[in-house]
Scaffold this motif. Structure first.
Motif, PDB file in Angstrom:
ATOM      1  N   VAL H 123       0.862  -1.174   0.000  1.00  0.00           N
ATOM      2  CA  VAL H 123       0.000   0.000   0.000  1.00  0.00           C
ATOM      3  C   VAL H 123       0.901   1.226   0.000  1.00  0.00           C
ATOM      4  O   VAL H 123       1.608   1.491   0.969  1.00  0.00           O
ATOM      5  CB  VAL H 123      -0.935   0.004   1.225  1.00  0.00           C
ATOM      6  CG1 VAL H 123      -1.765   1.282   1.254  1.00  0.00           C
ATOM      7  CG2 VAL H 123      -1.846  -1.214   1.217  1.00  0.00           C
ATOM      8  N   THR H 125       1.544   5.408  -0.671  1.00  0.00           N
ATOM      9  CA  THR H 125       0.868   6.708  -0.747  1.00  0.00           C
ATOM     10  C   THR H 125       1.781   7.782  -1.300  1.00  0.00           C
ATOM     11  O   THR H 125       2.980   7.783  -1.067  1.00  0.00           O
ATOM     12  CB  THR H 125       0.372   7.205   0.627  1.00  0.00           C
ATOM     13  OG1 THR H 125       1.504   7.633   1.393  1.00  0.00           O
ATOM     14  CG2 THR H 125      -0.364   6.132   1.379  1.00  0.00           C
ATOM     15  N   ASP H 130      -2.668  11.473   2.331  1.00  0.00           N
ATOM     16  CA  ASP H 130      -3.390  10.338   1.762  1.00  0.00           C
ATOM     17  C   ASP H 130      -3.490   9.167   2.739  1.00  0.00           C
ATOM     18  O   ASP H 130      -4.102   8.135   2.417  1.00  0.00           O
ATOM     19  CB  ASP H 130      -2.695   9.851   0.472  1.00  0.00           C
ATOM     20  CG  ASP H 130      -2.600  10.943  -0.570  1.00  0.00           C
ATOM     21  OD1 ASP H 130      -3.611  11.628  -0.797  1.00  0.00           O
ATOM     22  OD2 ASP H 130      -1.522  11.121  -1.162  1.00  0.00           O
ATOM     23  N   LEU H 131      -2.882   9.315   3.919  1.00  0.00           N
ATOM     24  CA  LEU H 131      -2.814   8.188   4.854  1.00  0.00           C
ATOM     25  C   LEU H 131      -4.177   7.631   5.272  1.00  0.00           C
ATOM     26  O   LEU H 131      -4.328   6.415   5.339  1.00  0.00           O
ATOM     27  CB  LEU H 131      -1.998   8.587   6.095  1.00  0.00           C
ATOM     28  CG  LEU H 131      -0.504   8.327   5.960  1.00  0.00           C
ATOM     29  CD1 LEU H 131       0.221   8.832   7.190  1.00  0.00           C
ATOM     30  CD2 LEU H 131      -0.233   6.828   5.781  1.00  0.00           C
ATOM     31  N   ALA H 134      -5.360   5.234   2.640  1.00  0.00           N
ATOM     32  CA  ALA H 134      -4.444   4.101   2.555  1.00  0.00           C
ATOM     33  C   ALA H 134      -4.642   3.166   3.744  1.00  0.00           C
ATOM     34  O   ALA H 134      -4.608   1.932   3.604  1.00  0.00           O
ATOM     35  CB  ALA H 134      -3.002   4.601   2.522  1.00  0.00           C
ATOM     36  N   GLU H 135      -4.858   3.743   4.898  1.00  0.00           N
ATOM     37  CA  GLU H 135      -5.025   2.936   6.101  1.00  0.00           C
ATOM     38  C   GLU H 135      -6.322   2.129   6.031  1.00  0.00           C
ATOM     39  O   GLU H 135      -6.374   0.973   6.452  1.00  0.00           O
ATOM     40  CB  GLU H 135      -5.005   3.861   7.326  1.00  0.00           C
ATOM     41  CG  GLU H 135      -4.656   3.202   8.634  1.00  0.00           C
ATOM     42  CD  GLU H 135      -3.317   2.484   8.643  1.00  0.00           C
ATOM     43  OE1 GLU H 135      -3.173   1.534   9.430  1.00  0.00           O
ATOM     44  OE2 GLU H 135      -2.417   2.837   7.831  1.00  0.00           O
ATOM     45  N   ARG H 150       3.354  -1.129   4.108  1.00  0.00           N
ATOM     46  CA  ARG H 150       2.988   0.270   3.889  1.00  0.00           C
ATOM     47  C   ARG H 150       4.214   1.074   3.449  1.00  0.00           C
ATOM     48  O   ARG H 150       5.261   1.015   4.093  1.00  0.00           O
ATOM     49  CB  ARG H 150       2.440   0.866   5.178  1.00  0.00           C
ATOM     50  CG  ARG H 150       1.091   0.312   5.620  1.00  0.00           C
ATOM     51  CD  ARG H 150       0.859   0.572   7.098  1.00  0.00           C
ATOM     52  NE  ARG H 150      -0.509   0.328   7.543  1.00  0.00           N
ATOM     53  CZ  ARG H 150      -0.973  -0.885   7.891  1.00  0.00           C
ATOM     54  NH1 ARG H 150      -0.181  -1.949   7.837  1.00  0.00           N
ATOM     55  NH2 ARG H 150      -2.225  -1.026   8.293  1.00  0.00           N
ATOM     56  N   VAL H 152       5.053   5.046   2.568  1.00  0.00           N
ATOM     57  CA  VAL H 152       4.365   6.324   2.749  1.00  0.00           C
ATOM     58  C   VAL H 152       5.126   7.488   2.106  1.00  0.00           C
ATOM     59  O   VAL H 152       6.353   7.534   2.169  1.00  0.00           O
ATOM     60  CB  VAL H 152       4.221   6.603   4.263  1.00  0.00           C
ATOM     61  CG1 VAL H 152       3.582   7.974   4.502  1.00  0.00           C
ATOM     62  CG2 VAL H 152       3.396   5.532   4.935  1.00  0.00           C
ATOM     63  N   VAL H 178      -2.092   5.033  -3.709  1.00  0.00           N
ATOM     64  CA  VAL H 178      -3.053   6.015  -3.218  1.00  0.00           C
ATOM     65  C   VAL H 178      -2.501   7.417  -3.430  1.00  0.00           C
ATOM     66  O   VAL H 178      -1.402   7.726  -2.962  1.00  0.00           O
ATOM     67  CB  VAL H 178      -3.310   5.778  -1.709  1.00  0.00           C
ATOM     68  CG1 VAL H 178      -4.402   6.703  -1.197  1.00  0.00           C
ATOM     69  CG2 VAL H 178      -3.659   4.326  -1.433  1.00  0.00           C
ATOM     70  N   THR H 202      -7.587  10.147  -4.062  1.00  0.00           N
ATOM     71  CA  THR H 202      -8.109  10.704  -2.812  1.00  0.00           C
ATOM     72  C   THR H 202      -8.577  12.128  -3.038  1.00  0.00           C
ATOM     73  O   THR H 202      -8.201  12.784  -4.010  1.00  0.00           O
ATOM     74  CB  THR H 202      -7.055  10.707  -1.689  1.00  0.00           C
ATOM     75  OG1 THR H 202      -6.078  11.714  -1.976  1.00  0.00           O
ATOM     76  CG2 THR H 202      -6.383   9.367  -1.552  1.00  0.00           C
ATOM     77  N   GLY H 235     -10.760   3.363   0.006  1.00  0.00           N
ATOM     78  CA  GLY H 235      -9.750   2.448   0.510  1.00  0.00           C
ATOM     79  C   GLY H 235     -10.305   1.048   0.670  1.00  0.00           C
ATOM     80  O   GLY H 235      -9.635   0.067   0.362  1.00  0.00           O
TER      81      GLY H 235
END
Lengths: 249, 249, 249, 249, 249, 249, 249, 249
Positions: H123, H125, H130-131, H134-135, H150, H152, H178, H202, H235
């Motif tokens: 995943v 970002t 955008d977290l 994504a989360e 993840r 980021v 994302v 997003t 998401g």
């Protein structure tokens, strides 16, 4: 029939100059004439101050012909808009007096002598490419009996051209401002004159002009008061509105 | 200063009733006054026929205060639009004569006596929910010296209400037609009267009204001539345009 | 097969008038027939009350031909929409009984005698240019066994034409109101009658009509209850919906 | 007054049971009552089959109160939509019989006894979040005298839930299908039943649902015939249309 | 580190003024620093000419704090945009030198002394309401080491105010023109000067301004060459672009 | 006349090398020449740094001819854009020196010898299909006296092609980045170089590219600073803006 | 070269079966080949798993020819999309082995023998008119070495056709669902199977389908998980994505 | 019940370990449970591979409570999305084991032990903002039994951060990318890896990002193959799709 003609007609009835039978026949068509494919609104001039106008787009040549032939039996000046050369050829056949304006794409037949108003309407364009729409507005205003002054290609990229013509614009009773692309012209004019400005966005441009939407939005959001807007490329509507204003006593 | 006031002033100079020094000071502010956060266009009334108006939205209370205080030093009638109660409270503090119209969300200060015109402007609404916008138009027209007739809630869902008021509408010199939702009212009116119609779409509605876009598009596409359109909820613009038309001689 | 025909068929099986083998063959195609490029939904009439209809746009002539030839083997009345003259020529070759309506751009084959309903559907248009869409609605309704009354060119620019036809419109069981430009007609009608109104926006117009979007939005935002809307230019859908309503017992 | 009540009234006049003076007073309000902020269309039920309904959004509490108080003097059942708790509290004060439906956000007052129809309207929702709009449709239909069957949460993500309820849906005279997000439910239902389907898009969703536009477009483009559409979240309009259809004889 | 600082650093290594170990530690963070919730692009200034900037919207206060604390360990001037008062309060706690500009909604920390350029950037606004965006542009340009001249409220409704400031505008090396509503200002300026104009549409307006879309489209369709556009309300982007241009040798 | 030429001319007047009469005639056309269908802005080069350019779309061949013939009487280099082969044929007739670039769809006439700048403008395209727009930008920049480096087909689907050309791009004074579809190229470049990037979205793509809107929005929302945007397919505007930047001293 | 071929090549180098000179020449083109109008990404297959594909729209025949001739020198299977008959004729001239699929509008050249996967991709269409897009997806998947099962015309208007094919659909490893109009098919399928569904909206429809936007939005808002979407009419993208999924080990 | 559990259950019946009565009761709820406000799709996991998920937005707390309580009686892991703190408080009351993720705004209850897959989903970002989206994707994937990596803040403004993480991204079986603003990240990744990329736009951004539309369009128009897209901020959908792909054998 307009209000003046109706008065004249009713006086003749009163004075016995027209007999009752003839009067009834005449009045029978006062409201509308059913042509099958259309209901010709013969009452319109009396009601709203200008006769019915033929919007050719989406109609067949046969339908346009039927409508014009019915109008010819009346006495109003005739205006057909959005007419291409083919429509004109079809009309010309049965109506040799018809006149075509290829820039404005209008067909006109002047059946009642036009006596242009003393006040004039200024039709101003931002660029050369806006001329077809401006010309439709001018033709509409002229056949409705208005004097028109044309001021061409005075857009904001060279604002000295506009300032140079400001006296002519200020002298008008009402101003039609025609512009595509960023559509800034009506706002600039309305910030300089004390007359009502009718803004006409045109589809001149490409990309994010979205066929005139950019100009339309700009005009609707004018920071200057005294601006109102008609549809994109709607020269006819602008001419019509300006004529109603110019004829106010 | 409007044209009349300017003539009066210049005559006084000519006749020696105002000395040169005083004249210079007076004319120094004829063009605009720089307030830092704004350039007050003191020349506007002379140029376009109505004084500058304060659009409160997006301004701080401090900025609005600065502008109004500068205007008060002049002599024009003052109009602030899009003003909520808080703005009014701030203005009221230093200007007790200010009047608030909560429906129209306007602040007005009448400093030159209004002499309403003989001709009137008809402000017509489709529904009760359109009243705030209609009232902004009416207030704008009135402070510009026009007589206004209000006709409320005559939308097309019950067209007999409109027909019942047709004489009052026809008697106007220019008509402001205010409607949300499907925005049909201006087209129907323009099909019944021979006066210019200024259409004002409102954001009344929900869903596919898209905050007034549906009404705006309907009005731009009116099948009746003699309609022009201002921005969604733009009562001020409509009042301004109608005033310019109503004052034409 | 519709419900009536299915009952008739099952009775014949019960009474031994059709033997089992023949019955099986008949029922095998009850669900759908796989034509390779299409799965002909032969079960549709039984299920939803009207047989499958051929939407020609985006299909090749060969595909349309294959589908119609398969339908001919059944017994339903056949309707093809969005068909231009070329499609018709191709169909005419193998099916001389096919009828083309150039205004509606439909091909029809009446294979089961139509017995028009006593109740009628009113198809009303705002203007002459809306006729193609209105005609598609009328043809669809007629081939589904409905009586149709056509009322042409009664748009709001001359509302006396509409009022003149009000009795005919009120007499219908359901009304199809077809309009482009500002699309006000359905709202005005729905404010005057107590019957369901199916509104059909057309792409008639230009500029900010956005190919019928203005009319669509106006209709969706109708201030009058009793209006529901189909897609832009969707005469077929309106005819279909009206037919289902008109046939309710 | 609806048609039945009007007949009853006129018979009483004929039979001398109501004297002329009383009759005139009664009929004076038949057309509309001018409340200042609104023109109450008292003639609506007689004309279009259902009484005027109060759309609360954009109105002040004072205006809504004025309108309801005027309606109470008549005899019609009262429906106010888009009413939040505050509106209800204001109405409750002077009208203790008023009933609030917090899901539908409606205020109702049943003043004429409802005799629900034998035929029923099916109100079907895709998801739980669509319930408020569905409930507005159901309340509207019920106060107009219709029987309503509610079928909840049968969207296409688990189509077996819909198939399980198919008999109940097929048994209705007309179906209201309410869905947000991709708005597929009305198409799927219309492909399975032979009754008219009124599709109601809801603003349920996020991102590219664009507050219901995705569902609206899907419904307008239904590949199944027999679907027509009302505005996003317009439960009232759907209930109104369904009622007109359900009451057809 | 910018190019100059990197040269200086490498020279020190060459001359033995910084030992290898220290050099490695310094360079380790040259590329980026991983903060978990973000990867601080410490290499940016070297690469594109300006250090990373914190866009606060959509970030938590904790995240902004983490990022700023990491930046403080470096040596760059710090700029955070779209920061409300709450963000500033959180930053102020651990960084008392931080400065808040409430109009621009920026937090700045000047850690390297600014030596403003001799050439200046002109930031011009159409109205008072455009000031927040203009101020964001000015702050961005200033913290990047540019001299800025602000010219406020010179929109096209009173074009004499613009002409009065033309010399100051013409003297700039690059112009940022900020306008909402119809967004005409950049076109008018670009038609009068021979310098690049960066147009910034603002969301000032209402109705058909569509939160700045009208101004954006107008600017994209400028009939004058020499205009390019940044996002609606993107003062930062304009300041950044202008700074890159102003610094060209 | 540009600034240099004007100085030269005024010196000749001062020194008596041009007599007053000739001078007056020359200056008479300094402002603009009225051609009926257009007002040729002969003052433009002096004012904004580049001469008037003919945008052919929406003009008739006759109008373009009139304008070019008037320009030929001056001394500026001539550029006509959006010109198809037919326009070129018409121009070629009276102006054999005219040159046509079929990819860029431009007509050029180099009347003053071009002395390309030492600094160059990099014109970078994402794909082969973006070449026409890129070429329009390059031609515009070249005829305005700039050196241009073309870098073709280095879009993000194969980013190693871009990295391979990075030195050439970094060496430019200003970069024009041309891309359709997702329009990511300008953002990626602006994240890698310290020069201003002018982004040009193209209408290359289909479906949800919406004729370049997707690319336009991507570019307006660039996460990298130092990007500004011109209209979709507006190679001319980009070339113009880049030329103004490249010529800054 | 794909990964397998690269391994094979490096082994040959190691084993001395290819001499160094030959190796260098081979690897020189591993990255990209500059063709002037394009940079052929010869490295793509190695990097992303499928070779570069020629998107013909917006390219000249000459450019397409140049690119294909360069690709022929490599060894990859060749796919050109959005190719009309004229493009094919041009390619056929120098490449007689090229194959044209008129429905999919693709040109293919199979240069490495295809060994279809055991797992298959199901390509499902809602209607016959969706076939061109579906066929583009199928051709793309097949030339990438996948087995494809086609299921045609199983849209939601007759859902029994879909249920009848459910086993075949469930047996696939990944499903491509192609639909225009209301675009409901992918949601319905994703609610019935436990495999990833790639939704492809098509531009089939008219009016408010807005060239596929209605279907696109419906698919993006699917109430069923396990659906992702590609661009309108993007059969190629869907085939590509499905191939990457189908080839996962 | 998922497929494995169903097999297990049927074996027990066969072996007499569960008596028939108990079996019937168990299977009675296999299809769906009618909760009044919802029909809980208990059959979903068996059919599409993941259990029903509660989308909280638009539901009352009471409704969410009813649904979760019914789910708790089953055995599936529970996921509620779009849940704010208030929803969580309400759930926590009757279900102390519930876990809240404030960034993702999810409530989870792990009732069957998760055995994360060996293959992982990456995943990725573009930015810190955008977290949340994504989360949500990561939580969804994890509760469905997938391992998640993840990565980021590796957006294209500093592409070296992305290249630095390329090995980790390439190692995944499927990638969720994302990004808001210009949404370029998925295209750049898809041009560098040979795995399917699920793009999630997003709503991060402002102005012409139009709440994520800019990113959505960019992703739909990706010039790189192997990208498919889910709704803005969706998401959950991305996690769901990635899980189906990751679980393919």
């Amino acid at each position: 029939m307009n209000t003046k003609e109706l008065k004249f007609f009713l006086k003749k009835i009163r004075d016995g100059k027209i007999d009752i039978e003839t009067g009834i026949n005449k009045l029978r068509n006062l409201s509308y004439i059913d042509l099958g494919c259309a209901k010709l609104d013969t009452h319109r001039e009396l009601r709203v101050g200008y006769p019915e106008v033929i919007f050719c787009q989406g109609k067949t040549k046969e339908q346009v012909k039927t409508i014009i032939q019915a109008m010819i039996k009346g006495n109003a000046n005739i205006l057909a808009t959005h007419a291409d050369e083919e429509f004109f050829a079809a009309v010309k056949e049965f109506c040799p007096a018809a006149v075509y304006n290829p820039l404005a794409r209008t067909i006109t037949m002047t059946r009642k002598k036009l006596r242009p108003s003393k006040n004039y309407i200024a039709v101003v364009t931002a660029g050369t490419s806006d001329l077809p729409v401006a010309e439709e507005a001018a033709v509409t205003a002229e056949i409705s009996g208005n004097r028109v002054e044309r001021i061409v290609d005075v857009g904001v990229a060279g604002i000295h051209r506009l300032l140079d013509k400001l006296d002519l614009i200020r002298g008008a009773r009402v101003i039609i401002a025609v512009a595509g692309m960023e559509g800034a012209l009506p706002s600039v004019i309305a910030g300089l004159v004390d007359k009502p400005v009718i803004a006409v966005p045109t589809s001149v441009g490409y990309g994010a002009s979205f066929q005139g939407v950019a100009a339309l939005l700009a005009m609707l959001n004018s920071c200057a008061g005294g601006v109102s807007v008609v549809n994109i490329d709607n020269g006819f509507g602008a001419g019509c509105m300006a004529s109603l204003i110019n004829k106010l006593k």
